[in-house]
Design a protein around this motif. Sequence first.
Motif, PDB file in Angstrom:
ATOM      1  N   PHE A  44      63.305  -0.158 -40.596  1.00 23.18           N
ATOM      2  CA  PHE A  44      64.042  -1.038 -41.519  1.00 23.18           C
ATOM      3  C   PHE A  44      63.359  -0.938 -42.863  1.00 23.18           C
ATOM      4  CE2 PHE A  44      60.955  -3.296 -39.034  1.00 23.18           C
ATOM      5  CZ  PHE A  44      60.247  -4.061 -39.938  1.00 23.18           C
ATOM      6  N   ARG A  45      64.024  -1.426 -43.868  1.00 17.81           N
ATOM      7  CA  ARG A  45      63.541  -1.250 -45.242  1.00 17.81           C
ATOM      8  C   ARG A  45      62.064  -1.650 -45.374  1.00 17.81           C
ATOM      9  NH1 ARG A  45      65.938  -0.259 -49.948  1.00 17.81           N
ATOM     10  NH2 ARG A  45      67.980  -0.318 -48.956  1.00 17.81           N
ATOM     11  N   GLY A  46      61.279  -0.753 -45.925  1.00 15.19           N
ATOM     12  CA  GLY A  46      59.867  -1.052 -46.168  1.00 15.19           C
ATOM     13  C   GLY A  46      58.961  -0.814 -44.977  1.00 15.19           C
ATOM     14  N   SER A  47      59.532  -0.425 -43.846  1.00 12.46           N
ATOM     15  CA  SER A  47      58.695  -0.303 -42.633  1.00 12.46           C
ATOM     16  C   SER A  47      58.547   1.135 -42.172  1.00 12.46           C
ATOM     17  CB  SER A  47      59.337  -1.066 -41.476  1.00 12.46           C
ATOM     18  OG  SER A  47      60.326  -0.261 -40.846  1.00 12.46           O
ATOM     19  N   LEU A  48      59.103   2.082 -42.929  1.00 10.42           N
ATOM     20  CA  LEU A  48      59.310   3.388 -42.313  1.00 10.42           C
ATOM     21  C   LEU A  48      58.020   4.013 -41.792  1.00 10.42           C
ATOM     22  CD1 LEU A  48      61.272   5.433 -41.411  1.00 10.42           C
ATOM     23  CD2 LEU A  48      60.884   6.688 -43.528  1.00 10.42           C
ATOM     24  N   ASP A  49      56.951   3.970 -42.577  1.00 16.26           N
ATOM     25  CA  ASP A  49      55.753   4.641 -42.094  1.00 16.26           C
ATOM     26  C   ASP A  49      55.197   3.962 -40.847  1.00 16.26           C
ATOM     27  OD1 ASP A  49      54.272   7.025 -42.655  1.00 16.26           O
ATOM     28  OD2 ASP A  49      52.538   5.698 -42.851  1.00 16.26           O
ATOM     29  N   THR A 105      63.650   8.237 -29.894  1.00 18.52           N
ATOM     30  CA  THR A 105      64.299   8.558 -31.178  1.00 18.52           C
ATOM     31  C   THR A 105      63.840   7.552 -32.229  1.00 18.52           C
ATOM     32  OG1 THR A 105      66.261   9.312 -29.987  1.00 18.52           O
ATOM     33  CG2 THR A 105      66.517   8.896 -32.357  1.00 18.52           C
ATOM     34  N   LEU A 106      63.505   8.049 -33.399  1.00 18.83           N
ATOM     35  CA  LEU A 106      63.215   7.170 -34.540  1.00 18.83           C
ATOM     36  C   LEU A 106      64.456   7.096 -35.418  1.00 18.83           C
ATOM     37  CD1 LEU A 106      61.393   5.594 -36.557  1.00 18.83           C
ATOM     38  CD2 LEU A 106      60.771   7.821 -37.540  1.00 18.83           C
ATOM     39  N   PHE A 107      64.957   5.895 -35.636  1.00 16.90           N
ATOM     40  CA  PHE A 107      66.060   5.681 -36.585  1.00 16.90           C
ATOM     41  C   PHE A 107      65.437   5.280 -37.912  1.00 16.90           C
ATOM     42  CE2 PHE A 107      68.176   5.667 -32.614  1.00 16.90           C
ATOM     43  CZ  PHE A 107      69.449   6.155 -32.875  1.00 16.90           C
ATOM     44  N   THR A 108      65.580   6.166 -38.891  1.00 18.28           N
ATOM     45  CA  THR A 108      64.914   5.938 -40.185  1.00 18.28           C
ATOM     46  C   THR A 108      65.722   5.025 -41.090  1.00 18.28           C
ATOM     47  OG1 THR A 108      66.014   7.789 -41.268  1.00 18.28           O
ATOM     48  CG2 THR A 108      63.949   8.272 -40.091  1.00 18.28           C
ATOM     49  N   VAL A 166      59.369  13.372 -30.967  1.00 16.80           N
ATOM     50  CA  VAL A 166      60.257  12.260 -31.350  1.00 16.80           C
ATOM     51  C   VAL A 166      61.442  12.816 -32.135  1.00 16.80           C
ATOM     52  CG1 VAL A 166      60.442  10.144 -32.739  1.00 16.80           C
ATOM     53  CG2 VAL A 166      58.345  10.624 -31.442  1.00 16.80           C
ATOM     54  N   LEU A 167      62.650  12.490 -31.690  1.00 11.68           N
ATOM     55  CA  LEU A 167      63.836  12.873 -32.457  1.00 11.68           C
ATOM     56  C   LEU A 167      63.964  11.945 -33.657  1.00 11.68           C
ATOM     57  CD1 LEU A 167      66.387  13.361 -29.521  1.00 11.68           C
ATOM     58  CD2 LEU A 167      65.201  15.142 -30.850  1.00 11.68           C
ATOM     59  N   VAL A 168      64.468  12.448 -34.754  1.00 15.54           N
ATOM     60  CA  VAL A 168      64.653  11.623 -35.952  1.00 15.54           C
ATOM     61  C   VAL A 168      66.136  11.555 -36.262  1.00 15.54           C
ATOM     62  CG1 VAL A 168      64.134  11.365 -38.406  1.00 15.54           C
ATOM     63  CG2 VAL A 168      62.368  12.219 -36.840  1.00 15.54           C
ATOM     64  N   GLY A 186      56.802  14.849 -45.341  1.00 13.25           N
ATOM     65  CA  GLY A 186      56.641  16.084 -44.577  1.00 13.25           C
ATOM     66  C   GLY A 186      55.578  16.014 -43.499  1.00 13.25           C
ATOM     67  N   ALA A 187      54.395  15.435 -43.839  1.00 14.76           N
ATOM     68  CA  ALA A 187      53.308  15.403 -42.860  1.00 14.76           C
ATOM     69  C   ALA A 187      53.688  14.527 -41.673  1.00 14.76           C
ATOM     70  CB  ALA A 187      52.043  14.868 -43.527  1.00 14.76           C
ATOM     71  N   ARG A 188      54.278  13.365 -41.978  1.00 16.69           N
ATOM     72  CA  ARG A 188      54.678  12.453 -40.888  1.00 16.69           C
ATOM     73  C   ARG A 188      55.798  13.084 -40.035  1.00 16.69           C
ATOM     74  NH1 ARG A 188      51.382   9.008 -39.414  1.00 16.69           N
ATOM     75  NH2 ARG A 188      51.416   7.546 -41.137  1.00 16.69           N
ATOM     76  N   ARG A 189      56.724  13.769 -40.710  1.00 14.67           N
ATOM     77  CA  ARG A 189      57.817  14.420 -39.981  1.00 14.67           C
ATOM     78  C   ARG A 189      57.246  15.476 -39.020  1.00 14.67           C
ATOM     79  NH1 ARG A 189      63.614  14.552 -40.470  1.00 14.67           N
ATOM     80  NH2 ARG A 189      63.651  13.008 -42.120  1.00 14.67           N
TER      81      ARG A 189
END
Length: 323
Positions: free
Chosen positions: A155-160, A177-180, A198-200, A187-190
Amino acid sequence: MGQRSGADAYDVVVVGGSFAGLQAALTLGRACRRVLVLDDGAPRNATAVAVNNFLGQRRPRPADLLGTAREALAEYAVDLVSARALALEPSGRRWRAHCSDGSVHVARRLLLATGLAEELPPIPGLAALWGTLAVACPHCHGWEVRGEPVAQVGFRGSLDRSAQRAILVSRWSARTTLFTQGDAVDGARREQLHRAGVLVDDRPVERLERGEAGVDIVTADGARLPQRSVFIATRQRQQSALARSVGCSFSGDGPEYGAVMTDEAGRTDVAGVWAAGTMANPALLAVAAAGHAATVAVALHADLLAEDLASAPSASSPAQTSV
Ligand SMILES: Cc1cc2nc3c(=O)[nH]c(=O)nc-3n(C[C@H](O)[C@H](O)[C@H](O)COP(=O)(O)OP(=O)(O)OC[C@H]3O[C@@H](n4cnc5c(N)ncnc54)[C@H](O)[C@@H]3O)c2cc1C
């Protein structure tokens, strides 16, 4: 319960009677201390289907486990009052607790165990599923859904935080699955997400609904994606403003979101005020909150004992002189 004052004061008033507060009361009660527990019945996991990862317990409901803990206090000098502590004020070397039922209680020490409250992000449908099909912590609720399709919903502001949590959740299920929600993962986190398997999914989540598999994620494009459960990297804030009102210091993000600062024993920087459980150590599991409170209670008992000895008549005082 009426007012106790002067010599009739409790040794300790514990504010908050959940995992930490009740364990502290048990430890202090067993140390022959007179204790009052004030609690207004809102433990953080109140809606949870079970308390998992608690030694000796097989998935009890939170209310059942806490009810058993309260019953077990009956043999000690521990009073339990269902009320909210509204204000705490120093009174000489003692403290007064003013409660929502109009009662006032006096104690030599205060032990705050008022916990944290969850801040749920505004994802439609989330609140109704919270604690059953939507949870925060895989150490608490991962085992029950291991190997199943699960989602970490950002959710907004929580992505990392959400991405890190999705990587953690992947240890329980390779079908994570991560819902962004459209936020860009760097890039590094991806790359880490990829390595963890983990699917994105970048589609915005429109709502969560109870579904046949557990919970359906309905995305903005109308897709319905069944999950066994969803994980949310919630934020927690202090459940009570009492620690702030008496002048305790906070670490991290300050009074609302930070932890009450204590020394190793559990003593805050306000004389006579102690703190235990998640309000002082936010990341704790329930069993660890109880363990922390037991440790604090042992130190608090020692502190009272030192005061008892300092105020006891000395061997040379007239009252003690034997013929
Ligand atoms: C959905 C969910 C599921 C969870 N599942 C698990 C799990 O399976 N296993 C696990 O180990 N952990 C789990 N947790 C974490 C667990 O809830 C906490 O570790 C635990 O509740 C912390 O205990 P505590 O005593 O520190 O605080 P809390 O349980 O939050 O208790 C604080 C108490 O203080 C009272 N209080 C606050 N202010 C006042 C006041 N002014 N006057 C009187 N009373 C007051 C509240 O009513 C409450 O009873 C879960 C958390 C959530 C949100």
